[in-house]
Design a protein around this motif. Structure first.
Motif, short mmCIF file in Angstrom:
data_model
loop_
_atom_site.label_atom_id
_atom_site.label_comp_id
_atom_site.label_asym_id
_atom_site.label_seq_id
_atom_site.Cartn_x
_atom_site.Cartn_y
_atom_site.Cartn_z
N LYS A 35 -3.30 -6.10 -11.53
CA LYS A 35 -3.09 -5.66 -12.91
C LYS A 35 -4.14 -6.31 -13.79
N TYR A 36 -4.72 -5.51 -14.70
CA TYR A 36 -5.82 -5.98 -15.54
C TYR A 36 -5.50 -5.68 -17.00
N LEU A 37 -5.74 -6.65 -17.86
CA LEU A 37 -5.40 -6.51 -19.27
C LEU A 37 -6.35 -5.57 -19.98
N HIS A 47 -3.17 -0.74 -14.09
CA HIS A 47 -2.30 -1.12 -12.98
C HIS A 47 -2.70 -0.36 -11.72
N TYR A 48 -3.22 -1.07 -10.73
CA TYR A 48 -3.61 -0.44 -9.46
C TYR A 48 -2.38 -0.02 -8.68
N SER A 49 -2.45 1.16 -8.05
CA SER A 49 -1.36 1.68 -7.25
C SER A 49 -1.01 0.69 -6.14
N GLY A 50 0.28 0.46 -5.94
CA GLY A 50 0.73 -0.45 -4.91
C GLY A 50 0.91 -1.87 -5.36
N THR A 51 0.48 -2.19 -6.58
CA THR A 51 0.63 -3.55 -7.12
C THR A 51 2.03 -3.72 -7.67
N LEU A 52 2.69 -4.82 -7.32
CA LEU A 52 4.03 -5.08 -7.81
C LEU A 52 4.01 -5.31 -9.32
N ALA A 53 5.05 -4.84 -9.99
CA ALA A 53 5.13 -5.02 -11.44
C ALA A 53 5.18 -6.49 -11.82
N SER A 54 5.68 -7.32 -10.92
CA SER A 54 5.79 -8.76 -11.20
C SER A 54 4.50 -9.51 -10.94
N SER A 55 3.46 -8.82 -10.46
CA SER A 55 2.19 -9.48 -10.17
C SER A 55 1.55 -10.01 -11.46
N PRO A 56 0.83 -11.11 -11.39
CA PRO A 56 0.16 -11.62 -12.59
C PRO A 56 -0.94 -10.67 -13.05
N THR A 57 -1.23 -10.71 -14.35
CA THR A 57 -2.25 -9.84 -14.95
C THR A 57 -3.54 -10.59 -15.15
#
Length: 556
Positions: free
Chosen positions: A278-280, A303-313
């Protein structure tokens, strides 16, 4: 504040000969009162179809657009199709009291125009009072069928609208400022597609999320719909390839930070070429003058496909508000594509040359107690524009006298050190236009002034695109500065930033008869009087003349 609703019926149809398939595009816009919860402050706002920003209007080059607006709010309403050239159809341009009287409560009006020779991203917005704060949306003009983009076809296209948010009602904000004589309060937040993103005083607020797949390229259609602030835009870890501004193709170039003034648009390609995650995404103010701004940064997420929503940004630091070098890097990189198919038709000769100072001033105001008997104003060539009570185009077409005069000065009334501190801060008042013959070429040098303070001014010209042939800092030198003008591939726009403490030069061909507004797109400056209009005469014959007004033209 209580709002009712405005219902807008939009019918898009292309005009083609019989037996040729023509796709009819039909939209219904309902401008309604809707409660929102932004920055933990719930309040009703005017929206289109219950959405903020409003819906995107999709058309194709050469389509004809019919928009019926029915007004059921207590305010007068008009809609401007920002950047649409409106060839001979000034009745549909939209600025209240310039090309039309506004649509009064309980009345309706049918906007009717053809999108000729344009393709790309523009915007529509209210053009009366401060209603465009929430009444705005995107216009996407697709190329003619079978005509490709002059850049690699993207996997997907995404509209990104940058804006401002007030906790209080915007009409109350400006009315309080006008009664006091002081500047209005700044906004409470910036937004990306209507969301400020997570902020400290409202941690539960989410934000816009751009979903991408690794290795694929996306076209971002980015619009600054803010009322009063130029904005930086960047995405952590990614480069943006700029391919168009203001619905005109540019020579592609890569950069990490864009600067977009209110009313401007930028199309940029972004490739998902980083590690999954995930990138701001950030939108923050650009203001290199000692002027108060809303300093909050709006955020969203790529938000890259497959990245968990809880992943750090992955974070990015927005430029400081006074990062002039960052802004100049972007502005100085812009060039027209100037290809065989999309040439840059820069006027090489000038029939009318105007030198226009833009800036602020102070006039007496007996009722402005907070301003100690003074009122902040703005002007062009020391003329603070007074809005008439009859639309100028109607007065011109029907020969109604006493509405305007044609003596807008081509030069400042008094020469001074424009970027210094003049002794006289007062302006004159008037409803003045500048008259030019059909098909004449016009050069305008817009000079910022140090009256009160130097400041960036994004100036928008209705009815025309223009070429930005030169710019510089300090006072414009008419003998030496034109030697450095770019007459080969200057960027073509409809809204241009006049640099703080500097100048910019534009050229256009006056091939569109009618009355065309030119004003600062910082809404506070337009309200204060930083505006004028060009009156372009008819040419020869009906094809070079204003079309007759429609029967439902609003009355004042």
């Amino acid at each position: 504040m209580k709002y009712s609703w405005v219902r807008v019926l939009v019918l898009v149809a292309c005009l083609l000969p019989a037996l040729v398939e023509c796709r009819v595009r039909q939209y219904t816009f309902n401008v309604v009162l809707k409660n929102t919860n932004r920055l933990c402050a719930s309040k009703p706002i005017v929206t289109v179809n219950g959405r903020f920003p409003g819906p995107t209007l999709y058309v194709r080059e050469d389509d004809t657009v019919l928009v019926r607006v029915v007004n059921h709010v207590k305010y007068n309403v008009s809609i401007h199709w920002h950047g649409i050239r409106q060839l001979r159809t000034g009745w549909s341009d939209g600025p209240a009291y310039i090309t039309q009287c506004p649509i009064q409560t309980g009345q309706s009006y049918l906007y009717n125009f053809t999108v000729t020779g344009q393709r790309g991203t523009l915007l529509w917005h209210a053009h009366v009072l401060w209603l465009r704060a929430t009444v705005h949306g995107a216009i996407v003009i697709l190329p003619k069928r079978g005509v490709p983009y002059p850049f690699p076809k993207p996997h997907k296209e995404v509209v990104v609208i940058l804006g401002e948010w007030w906790k209080s009602d915007v009409e109350a904000v400006i009315n309080q400022a006008l009664s006091s004589g002081l500047a209005p309060n700044v906004s409470d937040a910036h937004t990306i597609n209507g969301h400020p993103g997570p902020v400290s005083n409202c941690p539960s607020q989410g934000g816009f999320s751009l979903q991408v797949e690794a290795g694929k390229t996306y076209l971002l259609r980015i619009i600054n719909a803010a009322l009063n602030e130029e904005l930086f835009f960047k995405i952590a870890g990614h480069q943006l390839s700029v391919v168009e501004v203001d619905a005109v193709y540019t020579k592609p170039f890569k950069i990490d930070t864009l600067v977009i003034a209110p009313g401007q648009t930028t199309n940029a390609l972004i490739t998902a070429d980083q590690s999954s995650g995930k990138y701001l995404m950030a939108a923050s103010p650009f203001m290199d003058s000692p002027i108060a701004v809303d300093n909050l940064t709006a955020t969203a997420t790529l938000h890259y496909s497959g990245t968990l929503a809880s992943s750090p940004t992955s974070l990015t630091s927005p430029p400081p508000p006074n990062a002039t070098a960052v802004a100049n890097k972007f502005v100085n990189s812009l060039r027209s594509l100037n290809s065989k198919k999309y040439p840059a038709k820069v006027p090489l000769t000038v029939d009318h040359s105007l030198f226009i100072t833009v800036g602020l001033g102070i006039n007496p105001c007996a009722t402005c107690v907070a301003g100690n008997g003074s009122r902040a104003v703005a002007s062009m060539n020391n003329v603070t524009f007074v809005m008439p009570t009859t639309a100028i185009l109607q007065a011109h077409y029907f020969n109604i006298s006493g509405v305007y005069t044609t003596d807008f000065p081509a030069n400042p009334p008094v020469a001074f050190n424009y970027t210094g501190s003049p002794a006289n801060l007062q302006t004159t008042n008037g409803t003045k236009v500048y008259r030019v013959p059909y098909n004449s070429t016009v050069q305008v040098v817009l000079q910022d002034t140090g009256i009160i303070a130097t400041e960036n001014h994004p100036v928008h010209l209705h009815g025309f695109n223009f070429f930005a042939v030169g710019k510089g800092l300090g006072n414009y030198n008419p003998k030496t500065d034109p030697q450095n003008f770019n007459l080969i591939d200057p960027v073509e726009r409809n809204t241009i930033g006049v640099p703080s403490g500097g100048w910019t030069a534009i050229r256009f061909l006056a091939d569109n008869p009618g009355v065309w507004f030119m004003h600062c797109h910082l809404e506070v400056h337009t309200t204060w009087g930083l505006k004028m209009a060009f009156l372009v005469d008819n040419g020869k014959g009906p094809n070079q003349s204003i079309i007759p007004p429609p029967s439902d033209l609003p009355k004042c």
